[in-house]
Motif scaffolding. Structure first.
Motif, PDB file in Angstrom:
ATOM      1  N   ASP A   1       0.970  -0.764   0.039  1.00  0.00           N
ATOM      2  CA  ASP A   1       0.281   0.440   0.062  1.00  0.00           C
ATOM      3  C   ASP A   1       1.180   1.311  -0.136  1.00  0.00           C
TER       4      ASP A   1
ATOM      5  N   GLN B   1       0.593   4.157   2.357  1.00  0.00           N
ATOM      6  CA  GLN B   1       1.260   3.748   4.169  1.00  0.00           C
ATOM      7  C   GLN B   1       2.611   3.587   4.378  1.00  0.00           C
ATOM      8  N   PRO B   2       3.132   3.704   5.591  1.00  0.00           N
ATOM      9  CA  PRO B   2       4.696   3.656   5.303  1.00  0.00           C
ATOM     10  C   PRO B   2       4.641   2.219   5.196  1.00  0.00           C
TER      11      PRO B   2
ATOM     12  N   SER C   1       7.195   0.385   6.411  1.00  0.00           N
ATOM     13  CA  SER C   1       8.117   0.057   7.683  1.00  0.00           C
ATOM     14  C   SER C   1       6.342  -0.148   8.956  1.00  0.00           C
ATOM     15  N   ASP C   2       5.159  -0.344   8.371  1.00  0.00           N
ATOM     16  CA  ASP C   2       4.155  -0.639   9.299  1.00  0.00           C
ATOM     17  C   ASP C   2       3.291  -1.619   8.106  1.00  0.00           C
ATOM     18  N   GLN C   3       3.960  -2.174   7.089  1.00  0.00           N
ATOM     19  CA  GLN C   3       3.544  -3.504   6.071  1.00  0.00           C
ATOM     20  C   GLN C   3       4.833  -4.340   6.373  1.00  0.00           C
TER      21      GLN C   3
ATOM     22  N   TYR D   1      13.392   2.990   3.672  1.00  0.00           N
ATOM     23  CA  TYR D   1      12.808   1.951   3.758  1.00  0.00           C
ATOM     24  C   TYR D   1      14.317   0.873   3.943  1.00  0.00           C
TER      25      TYR D   1
ATOM     26  N   ASN E   1      15.661  -1.104   6.266  1.00  0.00           N
ATOM     27  CA  ASN E   1      16.009  -2.689   7.299  1.00  0.00           C
ATOM     28  C   ASN E   1      16.965  -2.997   6.477  1.00  0.00           C
TER      29      ASN E   1
END
Length: 325
Positions: free
Chosen positions: A76, A79-80, A82-84, A106, A110
């Motif tokens: 998505d 949306q960030p 990091s939230d997925q 990101y 990561n």
């Protein structure tokens, strides 16, 4: 993902009912711990245009990937990242500075997630003019192969790769004929275009018909720009066509392997293709005329098998690095 081969342990008879383990303990033997294989489930987050999703995420790819424990999940973009997830791999082909910054941030936060491919590396091949200039700056070496002539082992030139001269017009198209003549450029000779698909270390070559010859009578009917048909589409395939063997002969495999390795390392890309033509009348002079990031792999035969193995090889490499560390 499973390691190749099996991990062997002490043999125990089927009817021992645990006696084998008890006997080992009685002898004071301690079995050394074996490394745990990585999980077979690989999560690939993808951020693609609707057209790319349709051409790339075909049912045959998704089914094969699922059978090998690979799961594709849509990202998505609102949306960030990091939230997925969590993701093992992020596969993307979207334009825009906002997205590029998001995926770059990101990747930095990561480092264990494989980003295919870094936005700054993709940017180098987005513009045809600057892309060809970058390739010319690479100063790719000539490739020599070993050969035996009589009793002598000699090195022979089997391939030279460069880029063609180019002109970019941003003004009145009526100036094109004068500028082309001034620079000494000639009309294309037709023939075959070689599309070299690269997925990591894997290379696949397909033939496409190149631009056709244009006779003076046809040119006289059109003032300014002469439109050419597309040559990259699968319908333009030259594989299996009745062609002059000298025209249809594929570039030497060692040359393509060297070229793919050099470009992969210097451009920092894993997923791309190269459009190559061979100068008419020669067997060893090739021109790179285009490089595309994340091309239409759906047109490539057996792409679903190649791509799933590539994804699994990425995870295998990560696992091997952990063992070495």
């Amino acid at each position: 993902m499973r390691l190749n081969g099996e991990i062997s342990i002490a043999n125990v008879d089927d009817d021992d009912d645990g006696d084998g383990e008890r006997k080992e303990n009685e002898l004071g033997l301690i079995r050394s711990p074996t490394p745990t294989a990585p999980p077979t489930r690989l999560v690939v987050g993808y951020a693609l245009t609707s057209k790319k999703r349709q051409s790339f995420l075909q049912p045959k790819l998704l089914a094969l990937a699922r059978s090998k424990g690979i799961l594709f999940i849509a990202v998505d973009v609102k949306q960030p990242l990091s939230d997925q997830g969590p993701f093992d791999v992020v596969l993307h082909k979207l334009a825009g500075k906002e997205w590029s910054q998001m995926i770059e941030d990101y990747g930095q936060k990561n480092p264990n997630v494989t980003v295919l491919d870094p936005p700054d590396a993709i940017e180098h091949v987005n513009n045809r003019q600057s892309m060809l200039e970058d390739v010319a700056d690479l100063n790719l070496p000539d490739y020599y192969g070993n050969s035996v002539i009589g009793f002598w082992a000699v090195k022979l030139l089997i391939g030279r790769v460069t880029v063609p001269r180019q002109l970019v017009f941003t003004t009145d198209p009526s100036s094109i004929p004068h500028e082309v003549t001034k620079e000494g450029l000639k009309l294309p000779l037709g023939g075959v275009l070689f599309k070299v698909y690269i997925i990591g270390e894997f290379i696949k070559v397909v033939r496409r018909f190149s631009l056709p010859d244009v006779c003076k009578r046809e040119l006289s009917k059109i003032a300014g720009v002469f439109p050419f048909p597309r040559v990259s589409c699968a319908s333009a395939s030259a594989d299996g066509a009745d062609l002059d063997p000298k025209v249809a002969e594929l570039p030497p495999s060692p040359l393509l392997e060297m070229l793919a390795r050099e470009l992969r390392l210097r451009l920092g890309l894993q997923l791309f293709n190269i459009d190559i033509i061979r100068e008419y009348g020669t067997r060893d002079l090739y021109y790179i005329i285009d490089i595309n990031y994340f091309p239409g792999y759906g047109k490539m035969p057996d792409y679903e098998h190649i791509f799933t193995e590539f994804l699994l090889s990425l995870e295998q490499s990560k696992y091997e690095k952990v063992l070495v560390a």
